[in-house]
Scaffold this motif. Structure first.
Motif, PDB file in Angstrom:
ATOM      1  N   ILE A   3       3.822 -18.386   8.638  1.00  0.00           N
ATOM      2  CA  ILE A   3       4.173 -17.062   8.145  1.00  0.00           C
ATOM      3  C   ILE A   3       3.069 -16.419   7.324  1.00  0.00           C
ATOM      4  CG2 ILE A   3       5.171 -17.894   5.976  1.00  0.00           C
ATOM      5  CD1 ILE A   3       6.572 -15.079   8.264  1.00  0.00           C
ATOM      6  N   ARG A   4       2.110 -17.194   6.843  1.00  0.00           N
ATOM      7  CA  ARG A   4       1.107 -16.654   5.923  1.00  0.00           C
ATOM      8  C   ARG A   4       0.263 -15.531   6.528  1.00  0.00           C
ATOM      9  NH1 ARG A   4      -1.054 -22.142   2.802  1.00  0.00           N
ATOM     10  NH2 ARG A   4       0.986 -22.703   1.900  1.00  0.00           N
ATOM     11  N   PRO A   5      -0.251 -15.661   7.770  1.00  0.00           N
ATOM     12  CA  PRO A   5      -1.006 -14.533   8.336  1.00  0.00           C
ATOM     13  C   PRO A   5      -0.150 -13.276   8.497  1.00  0.00           C
ATOM     14  CG  PRO A   5      -1.436 -16.554   9.552  1.00  0.00           C
ATOM     15  CD  PRO A   5      -0.281 -16.835   8.658  1.00  0.00           C
ATOM     16  N   PHE A   6       1.154 -13.454   8.754  1.00  0.00           N
ATOM     17  CA  PHE A   6       2.059 -12.311   8.863  1.00  0.00           C
ATOM     18  C   PHE A   6       2.167 -11.600   7.519  1.00  0.00           C
ATOM     19  CE2 PHE A   6       6.231 -10.288   8.752  1.00  0.00           C
ATOM     20  CZ  PHE A   6       6.252  -9.611   9.959  1.00  0.00           C
ATOM     21  N   ILE A   7       2.282 -12.387   6.459  1.00  0.00           N
ATOM     22  CA  ILE A   7       2.328 -11.820   5.105  1.00  0.00           C
ATOM     23  C   ILE A   7       1.024 -11.088   4.793  1.00  0.00           C
ATOM     24  CG2 ILE A   7       2.435 -12.399   2.644  1.00  0.00           C
ATOM     25  CD1 ILE A   7       4.271 -14.733   3.408  1.00  0.00           C
ATOM     26  N   LEU A   8      -0.094 -11.663   5.235  1.00  0.00           N
ATOM     27  CA  LEU A   8      -1.386 -11.027   5.017  1.00  0.00           C
ATOM     28  C   LEU A   8      -1.458  -9.676   5.719  1.00  0.00           C
ATOM     29  CD1 LEU A   8      -4.260 -11.124   3.890  1.00  0.00           C
ATOM     30  CD2 LEU A   8      -4.947 -12.352   5.968  1.00  0.00           C
ATOM     31  N   GLY A   9      -0.993  -9.622   6.973  1.00  0.00           N
ATOM     32  CA  GLY A   9      -0.992  -8.359   7.706  1.00  0.00           C
ATOM     33  C   GLY A   9      -0.131  -7.309   7.043  1.00  0.00           C
ATOM     34  N   LEU A  10       1.028  -7.726   6.538  1.00  0.00           N
ATOM     35  CA  LEU A  10       1.916  -6.805   5.820  1.00  0.00           C
ATOM     36  C   LEU A  10       1.261  -6.294   4.545  1.00  0.00           C
ATOM     37  CD1 LEU A  10       4.633  -5.456   5.232  1.00  0.00           C
ATOM     38  CD2 LEU A  10       5.418  -7.630   4.250  1.00  0.00           C
ATOM     39  N   ALA A  11       0.669  -7.213   3.774  1.00  0.00           N
ATOM     40  CA  ALA A  11       0.019  -6.816   2.515  1.00  0.00           C
ATOM     41  C   ALA A  11      -1.145  -5.865   2.765  1.00  0.00           C
ATOM     42  CB  ALA A  11      -0.464  -8.062   1.775  1.00  0.00           C
ATOM     43  N   ALA A  12      -1.936  -6.146   3.815  1.00  0.00           N
ATOM     44  CA  ALA A  12      -3.072  -5.280   4.141  1.00  0.00           C
ATOM     45  C   ALA A  12      -2.604  -3.889   4.546  1.00  0.00           C
ATOM     46  CB  ALA A  12      -3.902  -5.910   5.261  1.00  0.00           C
ATOM     47  N   SER A  13      -1.527  -3.822   5.311  1.00  0.00           N
ATOM     48  CA  SER A  13      -1.001  -2.522   5.759  1.00  0.00           C
ATOM     49  C   SER A  13      -0.453  -1.714   4.597  1.00  0.00           C
ATOM     50  CB  SER A  13       0.079  -2.743   6.822  1.00  0.00           C
ATOM     51  OG  SER A  13      -0.464  -3.355   7.968  1.00  0.00           O
ATOM     52  N   LEU A  14       0.253  -2.381   3.671  1.00  0.00           N
ATOM     53  CA  LEU A  14       0.764  -1.684   2.491  1.00  0.00           C
ATOM     54  C   LEU A  14      -0.383  -1.210   1.606  1.00  0.00           C
ATOM     55  CD1 LEU A  14       3.779  -3.997   1.537  1.00  0.00           C
ATOM     56  CD2 LEU A  14       3.874  -1.720   2.586  1.00  0.00           C
ATOM     57  N   PHE A  15      -1.425  -2.028   1.493  1.00  0.00           N
ATOM     58  CA  PHE A  15      -2.566  -1.676   0.664  1.00  0.00           C
ATOM     59  C   PHE A  15      -3.277  -0.439   1.196  1.00  0.00           C
ATOM     60  CE2 PHE A  15      -7.033  -1.817  -0.518  1.00  0.00           C
ATOM     61  CZ  PHE A  15      -6.985  -2.110  -1.868  1.00  0.00           C
ATOM     62  N   ILE A  16      -3.552  -0.414   2.506  1.00  0.00           N
ATOM     63  CA  ILE A  16      -4.288   0.719   3.066  1.00  0.00           C
ATOM     64  C   ILE A  16      -3.457   1.995   3.011  1.00  0.00           C
ATOM     65  CG2 ILE A  16      -3.600   0.401   5.493  1.00  0.00           C
ATOM     66  CD1 ILE A  16      -6.479   1.119   6.265  1.00  0.00           C
ATOM     67  N   ALA A  17      -2.140   1.879   3.178  1.00  0.00           N
ATOM     68  CA  ALA A  17      -1.270   3.051   3.105  1.00  0.00           C
ATOM     69  C   ALA A  17      -1.240   3.615   1.681  1.00  0.00           C
ATOM     70  CB  ALA A  17       0.140   2.682   3.558  1.00  0.00           C
ATOM     71  N   ALA A  18      -1.101   2.729   0.702  1.00  0.00           N
ATOM     72  CA  ALA A  18      -0.999   3.172  -0.692  1.00  0.00           C
ATOM     73  C   ALA A  18      -2.323   3.730  -1.213  1.00  0.00           C
ATOM     74  CB  ALA A  18      -0.538   2.005  -1.573  1.00  0.00           C
ATOM     75  N   LEU A  19      -3.422   3.011  -0.951  1.00  0.00           N
ATOM     76  CA  LEU A  19      -4.718   3.458  -1.462  1.00  0.00           C
ATOM     77  C   LEU A  19      -5.127   4.799  -0.855  1.00  0.00           C
ATOM     78  CD1 LEU A  19      -7.283   3.028  -3.105  1.00  0.00           C
ATOM     79  CD2 LEU A  19      -8.207   1.713  -1.181  1.00  0.00           C
ATOM     80  N   SER A  20      -4.999   4.928   0.450  1.00  0.00           N
ATOM     81  CA  SER A  20      -5.402   6.180   1.103  1.00  0.00           C
ATOM     82  C   SER A  20      -4.544   7.345   0.625  1.00  0.00           C
ATOM     83  CB  SER A  20      -5.318   6.039   2.626  1.00  0.00           C
ATOM     84  OG  SER A  20      -4.009   5.674   3.027  1.00  0.00           O
ATOM     85  N   LEU A  21      -3.247   7.107   0.408  1.00  0.00           N
ATOM     86  CA  LEU A  21      -2.360   8.167  -0.080  1.00  0.00           C
ATOM     87  C   LEU A  21      -2.781   8.615  -1.478  1.00  0.00           C
ATOM     88  CD1 LEU A  21       0.150   9.946   0.182  1.00  0.00           C
ATOM     89  CD2 LEU A  21       1.515   8.013  -0.683  1.00  0.00           C
ATOM     90  N   ILE A  22      -3.091   7.661  -2.339  1.00  0.00           N
ATOM     91  CA  ILE A  22      -3.532   7.998  -3.708  1.00  0.00           C
ATOM     92  C   ILE A  22      -4.818   8.818  -3.670  1.00  0.00           C
ATOM     93  CG2 ILE A  22      -4.448   7.014  -5.832  1.00  0.00           C
ATOM     94  CD1 ILE A  22      -2.513   4.646  -5.392  1.00  0.00           C
ATOM     95  N   LEU A  23      -5.772   8.388  -2.834  1.00  0.00           N
ATOM     96  CA  LEU A  23      -7.042   9.111  -2.751  1.00  0.00           C
ATOM     97  C   LEU A  23      -6.856  10.521  -2.183  1.00  0.00           C
ATOM     98  CD1 LEU A  23      -9.410   6.250  -1.493  1.00  0.00           C
ATOM     99  CD2 LEU A  23      -9.217   7.193  -3.804  1.00  0.00           C
ATOM    100  N   VAL A  24      -5.974  10.664  -1.182  1.00  0.00           N
ATOM    101  CA  VAL A  24      -5.717  11.975  -0.605  1.00  0.00           C
ATOM    102  C   VAL A  24      -5.073  12.894  -1.640  1.00  0.00           C
ATOM    103  CG1 VAL A  24      -4.278  13.208   1.063  1.00  0.00           C
ATOM    104  CG2 VAL A  24      -5.591  11.222   1.796  1.00  0.00           C
ATOM    105  N   LYS A  25      -4.105  12.363  -2.384  1.00  0.00           N
ATOM    106  CA  LYS A  25      -3.412  13.169  -3.391  1.00  0.00           C
ATOM    107  C   LYS A  25      -4.365  13.583  -4.538  1.00  0.00           C
ATOM    108  CE  LYS A  25       0.576  13.768  -3.844  1.00  0.00           C
ATOM    109  NZ  LYS A  25       1.426  14.956  -3.535  1.00  0.00           N
ATOM    110  N   LEU A  26      -5.309  12.720  -4.887  1.00  0.00           N
ATOM    111  CA  LEU A  26      -6.199  12.998  -6.005  1.00  0.00           C
ATOM    112  C   LEU A  26      -7.382  13.887  -5.653  1.00  0.00           C
ATOM    113  CD1 LEU A  26      -6.389   9.510  -7.783  1.00  0.00           C
ATOM    114  CD2 LEU A  26      -5.159  11.563  -8.558  1.00  0.00           C
ATOM    115  N   PHE A  27      -7.919  13.706  -4.407  1.00  0.00           N
ATOM    116  CA  PHE A  27      -9.220  14.328  -4.119  1.00  0.00           C
ATOM    117  C   PHE A  27      -9.228  15.284  -2.919  1.00  0.00           C
ATOM    118  CE2 PHE A  27     -10.158  10.163  -6.086  1.00  0.00           C
ATOM    119  CZ  PHE A  27     -10.773  10.608  -7.242  1.00  0.00           C
ATOM    120  N   ALA A  28      -8.273  15.193  -2.014  1.00  0.00           N
ATOM    121  CA  ALA A  28      -8.324  16.019  -0.797  1.00  0.00           C
ATOM    122  C   ALA A  28      -7.978  17.475  -1.105  1.00  0.00           C
ATOM    123  CB  ALA A  28      -7.385  15.449   0.254  1.00  0.00           C
TER     124      ALA A  28
END
Length: 360
Positions: A335-360
């Motif tokens: 299950i660990r690689p599955f958890i990694l994929g989930l964490a990576a997807s949540l990270f990219i969604a959250a970070l990009s949203l924050i950057l778009v809201k702050l700077f776009a």
């Protein structure tokens, strides 16, 4: 009776002699007769079937590449990959894959990247680099094999299955790792594709911001298109351009990763500093196609058919990957690689949203 014994022992003796001959001369001769063509025919048939299956209601949201690897895995694990197809499958994994990545460059131009703007491109770049670094770091924390973590990182941060395949040319991970990474980015990219269109009003995103967010964070090009256009034409077009600008960063990532892998190998083996570093030359072919598409007016007929050919070639490569994947070994990953994929997807969604809201 002596005659009977003699006539039966002669063939046995002959067979015994044959098994001592060098591998690939006598025992495998029937399978070498047709070279790579049985395997090429098999993977092409699988890729063609995947393209046809997209016409089935409900399957159109999946790219032919994803369907190809699923069909290939099912074929290999239920029927078994024929021995005669092995050479062609290997050829597809190496040569056809590289050709597909090179032709991917014809779908991009420097002007598309420029139209995203400096701020948009910086948001995309920062998101990509941070996501890749986070995924490698978190993979190490939870105990995921580094090569598998690198594949999940590439697929999540750049462009899904295509990035996984391109990255594996320098990572050289096991086929099961590649299949797992492709499955991971497909699952979480598809979830993002379905959930993102529900959020613009809640998050207060304009069409431009929503397009940039989808292009900077959803995994596959097709998934970005499907999600972004749900918020209108402007969001769809800008999301597609933002995503293609992100794809262009595949080249520097693969080259950089290749150099890091070579340095790591030299450190482990104790090679001399001037040891030749393997270079993924096909990446420069990809960049050459981008330059060509930017500098020359390519006929519309060629530009129209190029994406179809590219998709078919990459689907062939993923069909070959499926034919090399053992499901029992995938299960062993846990299950660990599955958890990694989930964490990576949540990270990219959250970070990009924050950057778009702050700077776009």
């Amino acid at each position: 009776m002596m005659k009977t014994i003699t006539t039966r022992s002669a063939p046995l003796h002959a067979n015994a002699i044959n098994t001592t001959q060098p591998p690939g001369r006598t025992a495998f001769q029937p399978y070498r007769k047709f070279g790579i063509w049985p395997g090429i025919a098999l993977v092409s048939a699988i890729a063609g079937l995947a393209i046809l299956l997209r016409q089935v209601p409900g399957l159109g949201i999946f790219s032919p590449m994803i369907l190809s690897i699923l069909i290939g895995m099912a074929f290999h694990n239920i029927i078994g990959t024929p021995r005669a197809a092995k050479a062609g499958v290997t050829f597809a994994l190496r040569r056809i894959l590289r050709l597909g990545v090179i032709l991917l460059g014809l779908q991009l131009t420097a002007w598309q990247t420029a139209s995203v703007g400096i701020t948009g491109f910086l948001i995309i770049t920062v998101t990509l680099v941070a996501t890749f670094a986070f995924t490698i770091w978190f993979g190490r924390i939870i105990g995921v094999d580094r090569k598998l973590a690198e594949l999940i990182a590439a697929g999540t941060s750049i462009c899904g299955a295509s990035a996984v395949l391109a990255t594996n040319t320098v990572t050289a991970a096991r086929d099961e790792d590649v299949a797992y990474a492709v499955a991971s980015v497909t699952i979480f990219g598809s979830i993002a594709m379905l959930l993102y269109p529900l959020t613009p009003a809640f998050l207060g995103l304009s069409a431009h911001d929503f397009g940039l967010w989808t292009g900077a964070s959803i995994h596959e090009v097709a998934q970005v298109v499907a999600a972004a256009f749900q918020h209108g034409q402007e969001a769809g077009e800008f999301g597609t351009i933002a995503k293609l600008s992100r794809v262009i960063l595949l080249a520097p990532l693969v080259v950089t990763l290749g150099l890091l892998m070579a340095r790591r190998a030299r450190t482990i083996r104790g090679d001399s500093p001037d040891q030749t570093t393997p270079v993924p030359w096909f990446v420069f072919g990809f960049l050459a196609m981008v330059v060509l598409n930017s500098a020359v007016a390519i006929p519309e007929e060629i530009k129209a058919v190029s994406p179809l050919i590219t998709t078919f070639l990459l689907s062939i490569a993923l069909a070959a990957m499926g034919l090399e994947t053992d499901l029992s070994k995938l299960h062993e990953k846990g299950i660990r690689p599955f958890i990694l994929g989930l964490a990576a997807s949540l990270f990219i969604a959250a970070l990009s949203l924050i950057l778009v809201k702050l700077f776009a």
